[in-house]
Design a protein around this motif. Structure first.
Motif, PDB file in Angstrom:
ATOM      1  N   ASP A 167      13.501 -10.225   1.535  1.00 11.37           N
ATOM      2  CA  ASP A 167      12.462 -10.534   0.528  1.00 11.37           C
ATOM      3  C   ASP A 167      11.212 -10.812   2.122  1.00 11.37           C
ATOM      4  N   SER A 168      11.283 -11.382   2.800  1.00 11.27           N
ATOM      5  CA  SER A 168      10.029 -12.015   3.388  1.00 11.27           C
ATOM      6  C   SER A 168      10.157 -10.482   4.768  1.00 11.27           C
ATOM      7  N   HIS A 169      11.021  -9.013   4.944  1.00 10.36           N
ATOM      8  CA  HIS A 169      11.278  -8.584   5.823  1.00 10.36           C
ATOM      9  C   HIS A 169      10.717  -7.121   4.863  1.00 10.36           C
ATOM     10  N   ILE A 170      10.841  -7.219   3.436  1.00  7.70           N
ATOM     11  CA  ILE A 170      10.180  -6.376   2.542  1.00  7.70           C
ATOM     12  C   ILE A 170       8.496  -6.742   2.421  1.00  7.70           C
ATOM     13  N   LYS A 171       8.480  -7.881   2.312  1.00  8.22           N
ATOM     14  CA  LYS A 171       6.623  -8.628   2.302  1.00  8.22           C
ATOM     15  C   LYS A 171       6.751  -7.506   3.341  1.00  8.22           C
ATOM     16  N   THR A 172       6.705  -7.734   4.941  1.00  6.87           N
ATOM     17  CA  THR A 172       6.298  -7.229   5.924  1.00  6.87           C
ATOM     18  C   THR A 172       6.168  -5.735   6.209  1.00  6.87           C
ATOM     19  N   ILE A 173       7.414  -5.615   5.519  1.00  8.48           N
ATOM     20  CA  ILE A 173       7.074  -3.927   5.341  1.00  8.48           C
ATOM     21  C   ILE A 173       5.738  -3.333   4.434  1.00  8.48           C
ATOM     22  N   ASP A 174       5.745  -4.461   3.470  1.00  9.85           N
ATOM     23  CA  ASP A 174       4.703  -3.288   2.188  1.00  9.85           C
ATOM     24  C   ASP A 174       3.567  -4.231   3.458  1.00  9.85           C
ATOM     25  N   ASP A 175       2.951  -5.005   3.783  1.00  9.94           N
ATOM     26  CA  ASP A 175       1.965  -5.839   4.727  1.00  9.94           C
ATOM     27  C   ASP A 175       1.949  -4.705   5.965  1.00  9.94           C
ATOM     28  N   ALA A 176       2.561  -4.548   6.471  1.00 11.79           N
ATOM     29  CA  ALA A 176       2.005  -2.690   7.799  1.00 11.79           C
ATOM     30  C   ALA A 176       2.015  -1.881   6.996  1.00 11.79           C
ATOM     31  N   LEU A 177       2.564  -1.336   6.000  1.00  9.72           N
ATOM     32  CA  LEU A 177       1.921  -0.019   4.952  1.00  9.72           C
ATOM     33  C   LEU A 177       0.467  -0.145   4.580  1.00  9.72           C
ATOM     34  N   GLU A 178       0.052  -1.395   4.324  1.00 10.54           N
ATOM     35  CA  GLU A 178      -0.997  -1.635   3.642  1.00 10.54           C
ATOM     36  C   GLU A 178      -2.315  -1.616   4.326  1.00 10.54           C
ATOM     37  N   THR A 179      -1.616  -1.799   5.661  1.00  8.17           N
ATOM     38  CA  THR A 179      -2.355  -2.147   6.922  1.00  8.17           C
ATOM     39  C   THR A 179      -2.992  -0.710   7.838  1.00  8.17           C
TER      40      THR A 179
END
Length: 187
Positions: A167-179
């Motif tokens: 979950d923490s890695h998926i959230k990091t991916i989603d944040d990076a994508l949004e940025t």
């Protein structure tokens, strides 16, 4: 926790971090209207009988915000480098000046920006799939450990740890994508 049955969380974390590193490299290669030497990193050239990264056949510089230059060391490779850039899908028209290839970075139009955000989304989805595959491997290890006699409580504890890591890695991916998407859409 029993000492004989152990799930290698460090290995799972390392592999998930590897997916993140790959995603960052792919994001760096996406053009956002600003010049970056990392844009040409994925491009390879047929040189001396093998596919060679551009940065190994010449010096890549960013002399100004909208220009990347490649000073090709071997004059016989200049045309091959230029052809590789044209065929790379970057959407940049290289200009030759002796052994120096100049890549002027044009302003991105709205349509191209939207296209790039979709590409960024695809890269992010590939990273999510990679993280989920690592999670699946971890769950397989857990299943084997349970078959070897791991207690129900221990199984639940490890399951939660692996899920939390995922979950923490998926959230990091989603944040990076949004940025990255907001960076691409910025005019």
């Amino acid at each position: 926790m029993s000492e004989d049955i152990e799930i290698d969380l460090d290995d799972l974390k390392r592999r998930m971090d590897g997916a993140m590193t790959a995603l960052r490299q792919e994001f760096a290669s996406l053009r956002t209207g600003r010049a970056s030497a990392s844009m040409v990193e994925p491009i390879t050239v047929e040189a001396y009988g093998t596919q060679t990264p551009i940065n190994q056949v010449g010096t890549v510089n960013v002399p100004e915000p909208r220009m990347v230059t490649i000073n090709v060391w071997d004059k016989s490779l200049v045309n091959k480098v230029e052809k590789a850039i044209r065929e790379s899908g970057l959407g940049i028209n290289p200009q030759m000046n002796g052994t120096i290839i100049m890549l002027p970075i044009p302003e991105l139009n709205e349509e191209r920006r939207k296209e790039l955000t979709k590409v960024a989304g695809q890269y992010a989805e590939q990273a999510r799939v990679a993280v989920r595959n690592v999670r699946r491997d971890g769950m397989e290890q857990l299943k084997k450990a349970k078959a070897q006699g791991m207690s129900e409580d221990e199984h639940k504890l490890w399951h939660d740890e692996i899920q939390e890591l995922t979950d923490s890695h998926i959230k990091t991916i989603d944040d990076a994508l949004e940025t990255k998407q907001s960076e691409i859409m910025q005019v």
